[in-house]
Each structure stands twice: as C-alpha cells, then as structure tokens.
Design a protein around this motif. Structure first.
Motif, PDB file in Angstrom:
ATOM      1  N   THR A 157      -5.003   8.591   0.182  1.00  0.00           N
ATOM      2  CA  THR A 157      -4.563   9.113   1.474  1.00  0.00           C
ATOM      3  C   THR A 157      -3.183   9.766   1.361  1.00  0.00           C
ATOM      4  OG1 THR A 157      -5.765   7.240   2.332  1.00  0.00           O
ATOM      5  CG2 THR A 157      -4.680   8.606   3.928  1.00  0.00           C
ATOM      6  N   CYS A 158      -2.383   9.301   0.402  1.00  0.00           N
ATOM      7  CA  CYS A 158      -1.087   9.975   0.155  1.00  0.00           C
ATOM      8  C   CYS A 158      -1.342  11.401  -0.321  1.00  0.00           C
ATOM      9  CB  CYS A 158      -0.287   9.238  -0.916  1.00  0.00           C
ATOM     10  SG  CYS A 158       0.281   7.624  -0.400  1.00  0.00           S
ATOM     11  N   PRO A 179      -9.189   4.370   8.337  1.00  0.00           N
ATOM     12  CA  PRO A 179     -10.406   4.712   7.589  1.00  0.00           C
ATOM     13  C   PRO A 179     -11.297   5.750   8.272  1.00  0.00           C
ATOM     14  CG  PRO A 179     -10.582   2.511   8.535  1.00  0.00           C
ATOM     15  CD  PRO A 179      -9.173   2.961   8.770  1.00  0.00           C
ATOM     16  N   MET A 227       0.568   4.086   1.267  1.00  0.00           N
ATOM     17  CA  MET A 227       0.673   4.766   2.572  1.00  0.00           C
ATOM     18  C   MET A 227       1.674   4.058   3.484  1.00  0.00           C
ATOM     19  SD  MET A 227      -0.761   7.638   3.245  1.00  0.00           S
ATOM     20  CE  MET A 227      -1.429   7.960   4.864  1.00  0.00           C
ATOM     21  N   TYR A 231      -3.674   7.181   7.944  1.00  0.00           N
ATOM     22  CA  TYR A 231      -3.963   5.994   7.132  1.00  0.00           C
ATOM     23  C   TYR A 231      -5.323   5.356   7.507  1.00  0.00           C
ATOM     24  CZ  TYR A 231      -2.401   1.532   4.937  1.00  0.00           C
ATOM     25  OH  TYR A 231      -2.258   0.413   4.167  1.00  0.00           O
ATOM     26  N   HIS A 257       0.860  -1.192   0.000  1.00  0.00           N
ATOM     27  CA  HIS A 257       0.000   0.000   0.000  1.00  0.00           C
ATOM     28  C   HIS A 257       0.895   1.241   0.000  1.00  0.00           C
ATOM     29  CE1 HIS A 257      -3.079   2.889   1.041  1.00  0.00           C
ATOM     30  NE2 HIS A 257      -4.005   1.954   0.903  1.00  0.00           N
ATOM     31  N   GLU A 309      -6.071   3.448  -3.557  1.00  0.00           N
ATOM     32  CA  GLU A 309      -5.051   3.225  -2.522  1.00  0.00           C
ATOM     33  C   GLU A 309      -4.149   4.452  -2.364  1.00  0.00           C
ATOM     34  OE1 GLU A 309      -5.527   1.130  -5.142  1.00  0.00           O
ATOM     35  OE2 GLU A 309      -6.866  -0.084  -3.888  1.00  0.00           O
ATOM     36  N   GLY A 316      -8.246   7.944   5.618  1.00  0.00           N
ATOM     37  CA  GLY A 316      -8.636   6.832   4.752  1.00  0.00           C
ATOM     38  C   GLY A 316     -10.098   6.883   4.354  1.00  0.00           C
ATOM     39  N   ASP A 330     -13.914  14.569   2.971  1.00  0.00           N
ATOM     40  CA  ASP A 330     -13.646  13.351   2.198  1.00  0.00           C
ATOM     41  C   ASP A 330     -14.786  12.930   1.295  1.00  0.00           C
ATOM     42  OD1 ASP A 330     -11.048  12.730   3.020  1.00  0.00           O
ATOM     43  OD2 ASP A 330     -11.809  12.132   4.979  1.00  0.00           O
ATOM     44  N   GLU A 353     -11.172   7.019   0.521  1.00  0.00           N
ATOM     45  CA  GLU A 353     -11.109   5.703  -0.116  1.00  0.00           C
ATOM     46  C   GLU A 353     -12.386   4.922   0.226  1.00  0.00           C
ATOM     47  OE1 GLU A 353      -7.329   3.759   0.685  1.00  0.00           O
ATOM     48  OE2 GLU A 353      -8.170   1.788   0.256  1.00  0.00           O
TER      49      GLU A 353
END
Ligand code: ACO
Length: 430
Positions: free
Chosen positions: A383-384, A266, A135, A264, A133, A380, A270, A365, A273
């Motif tokens: 989050t970066c 959720p 992240m 990272y 991943h 994926e 996250g 988000d 995503e």
C-alpha cells in the motif's frame, strides 16, 4: 419552459418546483426550499457513501466507468503509461499541461532537491516497534512533517502551498523507504540526487552493502509505469478524505496523512495485499472453482479481492496495462507462481453469471500485488507503493479544492434515528 430543468411536484403539499439542471446535476441545496410548512427544515438528499453525489467540480481526472476510460487532463492512461514518466505525469496533473523540456527539467530538479528529510525524522521512525506496519509509519511521519514546516498552514498562499506539494511528492519515497528499512531492521539509505525518482526509491529500499548497487532498468520502468497508473483517480475514498480534511484549511501534510490512512483500508489501497493473501489461500489452480463457489455464497463473507469497483463497470483500464507489465517484470524476476491462479480466477469469473450480471471485472489491485511480490516487496509494503504515486493526485486535488470559491468546510447532514429528548435518570434509579 427551459429544457435544462427538472419539474417536481411535492405530493405532500401539491406544490410544483422547477430545479435547474447543470452538468447533469441538480443542486442538493435547491431541495431545501421544498417544505411542508414554515417550520420544516426542507428536503434533503440521503446518499450514504456518496453513491450518486458530486462533491466538487474537477478538471483533473476523467473516468467513464461504463466504457473503462481513464484520462488525466484529457490524456488517456494507456498513452501516458506507454510514453510518459511519473514525474512528467505529475507535472501534467499539477499544471494541466504536459511540460516543455525546460519546464520538465526544472520540475525534476526541484523534486530531486526536496527528497531529503530532517534528521529528526529518522529518530521519529526509530520510535516505532520493530514490527510496525509501514503504512502506519508512513501516515504518522507524513502528519509529523507538518510540525517541521509551520509555514504550510498558509494554504491560500500559492507559492507556499506549491512548496509543500513539491516536498510531499519528493519526500514520500524517502519516508516509504525508511519505513521499509525500519521494518526490516536495516539502516536507512539517503536519497541519491543523481538518480531518477523511481530508481532512487528502489535504491533506498533495496540497496544493501553495495553503495553502487542499482535496480534493473526494466524493473525501474515497470514501477514507474505503476506509479503513473496510480497517480490520480478522481474522487475515490482517500482523495475525498484529503478534500474533506483539507476543507478545514489544515496544512497539506495533515490532509495527505488522512488520505494515507484511508488508503490503508482493505477495500481501498489495501486490496492488493488482500489479493495475494487470497491467492495463497486458494493455493492451486484446481481450487479456483471451489473458491468462486464460496464467493457467490450469499451466506458467506468471501469476496473476490481485486474484483469490482464503485466506478468501473467494465475492465479497469489500469488493470489492462498492469497485466502487460507483469510479463516484462517476470522476464527479469522469473514468473510469480500465483499468476496462474490469478489468470484462472479471472478466466472463470469473467464467464460466470454472478460476476457478469454485477459487472465485476479485475481492478488495478488484481495484478499489481503479483508484480510487487516478484520485485521482492513484502505484502505489508504494497500500500506504500500506492501511496507514493497517489501523493501527486492528493496534493493536486487539495489545491483544486482550496482554490475553488464554491468549496466550504465539508459538513454533511444526517437523518437522526436516535431517541428524542428525555430526562437524565440518576444511576440508582436506572
Ligand atoms: N466479490 C464478490 N462479489 C462482489 C465483489 C467482489 N469483489 N464486489 C462486489 N460484489 C457484489 C456485491 O456483493 C453486490 O452483490 P449484491 O448486489 O448481490 O448485493 C454487488 O456486487 C455490488 O457490489 P457493491 O458492494 O454494491 O459495490 P460497491 O461499489 O459498494 O463496492 C468495492 C466496490 C468496495 C470495490 C467492491 O467491489 C469490493 O469490495 N471489491 C473487493 C475489494 C477490492 O478489490 N477493492 C479495490 C478497489 S480499487 C481501489 O481502491 C484502488
């Protein structure tokens, strides 16, 4: 009696106390003097998840969650999103004032000249599995940077500290781009010092086979606006992690790596995503009412991802700007078909009692994932795209913490609920 005090009677002892109120707070340490007897440890405040505890004084970001206000150093987020750039906003966050033209030029030049990473970092990246991943890769390589800059340990030295702060802001897009390229099996692209911060990042991520390829200017601007919106958000989970880890006086790379891992999750960065996964699961506008029903079901475990916020009990001001940015991006990329489902979800949720009563509104988000997907980023990687701009917030908060005389190593208390002293029993007797 002064007005800015709180009078408390401890009914266990009948004793009366007067606690000072400052900035709308009492000091938790003032409770410690309230004891039943001399042996007593003293009263503590129990506040899981810091729901009502201020951990610091900060002059960086102001949020009024009820009114939906977000300001960096006093400047409203919508004005910065419309008129500023991410690097100008970064200067503002780090220094407290908007830069003059020469100050900005110098800042941009410094950041630009720190974008390269040591060649060993590439080998480090190569060590990750093909499906790692991004992240995980980002968090690990940022932590690894600390081994490349041992002087970073001098966190009390302003010049040294500022150097690491600039390096982190500058290198984060390079590391994020490398992690993306690794996960796609593509060769790494080196930074181009002639390009702006965001254009350089998009080029490092997307360019294939055409050395002069450049991203569409509208997409560069849209991503830069998203970067501004994500630059800081006061004492959120990842920033608090940076402050807590940094309070041990570890170097900023290690502290920021902790911020990345917190982001990272959720429930934090996250979530965008998770929003896309949710929209895919819903699949069609007509399935929205059924999905909302499942979210409201107390026995179920479904949440409306991208909705709700610990601080905002009103429309997240960042979500408003992002919703507008959607149109500009979709004009270039074509509309993301999931947008219709998102808009319908928002429409239904905002008139449903469940969400109205709990003051659940779209957060940052809810729409950002749609933009990232339209720009061609895999889920994926979302989050970066949050971690890159948040880096300036993390390092600025790190610096504020490390230079605050009131701060000490973070160390909360606990209420012990386990067994009290008992004697060890040998295995054969258990
Ligand atoms: N969907 C459905 N119900 C929700 C949601 C949601 N997204 N969020 C909160 N609720 C409900 C809770 O079930 C609770 O209901 P109850 O009072 O009947 O028990 C009530 O609203 C209050 O919620 P809490 O969980 O107490 O709110 P908290 O402040 O702890 O959580 C959080 C905030 C984590 C953001 C939560 O709203 C959530 O999980 N949202 C979805 C994930 C998300 O979008 N995260 C991104 C946040 S923004 C960011 O990090 C950049």
């Amino acid at each position: 009696m002064a007005n800015d005090t709180l009078s408390v009677t401890d009914n266990r002892t009948g004793k009366k106390y007067e606690l000072k109120i400052e900035n709308g707070c009492i000091r938790a340490m003032d409770l410690r003097g309230m004891k039943v007897d001399a042996e007593d440890f003293g009263l503590m405040a129990y506040d899981p998840a810091f729901m009502n505890t201020a951990n610091c004084k900060s002059a960086i970001t102001f949020i009024d969650g009820d009114k939906g206000i977000l300001e960096y150093r006093g400047y409203p987020i919508d004005q910065l999103a419309e008129k500023s750039t991410h690097l100008e906003t970064s200067y503002l966050l780090m220094n407290g004032e908007l830069p003059t033209k020469p100050q900005l030029d110098e800042f941009v030049t410094k950041i630009t000249h720190h974008t390269y990473v040591h060649e060993n970092i590439k080998q480090f990246m190569d060590g990750f599995r093909y499906d790692a991943h991004p992240m995980s890769m980002l968090a690990s390589t940022v932590a690894a940077l600390s081994s490349f800059y041992p002087e970073a340990k001098q966190v009390k030295n302003k010049e040294v500290r500022r150097n690491q702060m600039m390096r982190l802001i500058a290198k984060m897009p390079t590391l994020a781009a490398f992690s993306y390229r690794h996960s796609q099996g593509l060769p790494y692209i080196y930074p181009n010092n002639d390009l702006s911060y965001t254009e350089n990042f998009l080029t490092m991520v997307k360019s294939i086979g055409k050395p002069n390829w450049r991203p569409h200017p509208a997409l560069v601007r849209a991503l830069d606006v998203l970067f501004i919106l994500h630059a800081d958000h006061e004492q959120n989970c990842s920033t608090t992690s940076v402050r807590v880890v940094g309070s041990s006086e570890v170097d900023p790379y290690s502290a920021v790596a902790a911020g990345i891992t917190a982001l990272y999750g959720p429930l934090h960065g996250g979530a965008n995503e998770a929003v896309l996964r949710m929209l895919r699961e819903i699949g069609d506008k007509k399935n929205v009412p059924e999905f909302i029903k499942k979210v409201k079901d107390k026995d179920g475990d479904k949440k409306l991802m991208g909705f709700g916020h610990r601080v905002y009990k009103n429309y997240d001001p960042r979500a408003k700007v992002i919703k507008k940015a959607c149109d500009e991006v979709f004009e270039v990329t074509g509309k993301n078909p999931l947008l219709d489902i998102a808009v319908e979800l928002e429409r239904i949720a905002l008139q449903d009692d469940y969400f109205v009563q709990r003051k659940l509104y779209p957060n940052v988000d809810f729409y950002s994932g749609l933009i990232y997907e339209a720009m061609g980023f895999p889920m994926e990687f979302f989050t970066c795209l949050f971690a890159i701009p948040r880096t300036v917030g993390w390092v600025t908060q790190f610096e504020e913490m490390i230079t605050d005389n009131e701060q000490k190593i973070a160390r909360p208390r606990q209420i012990f609920t386990g067994p009290k002293k008992r004697d060890y029993v040998p295995t054969e007797k258990r």
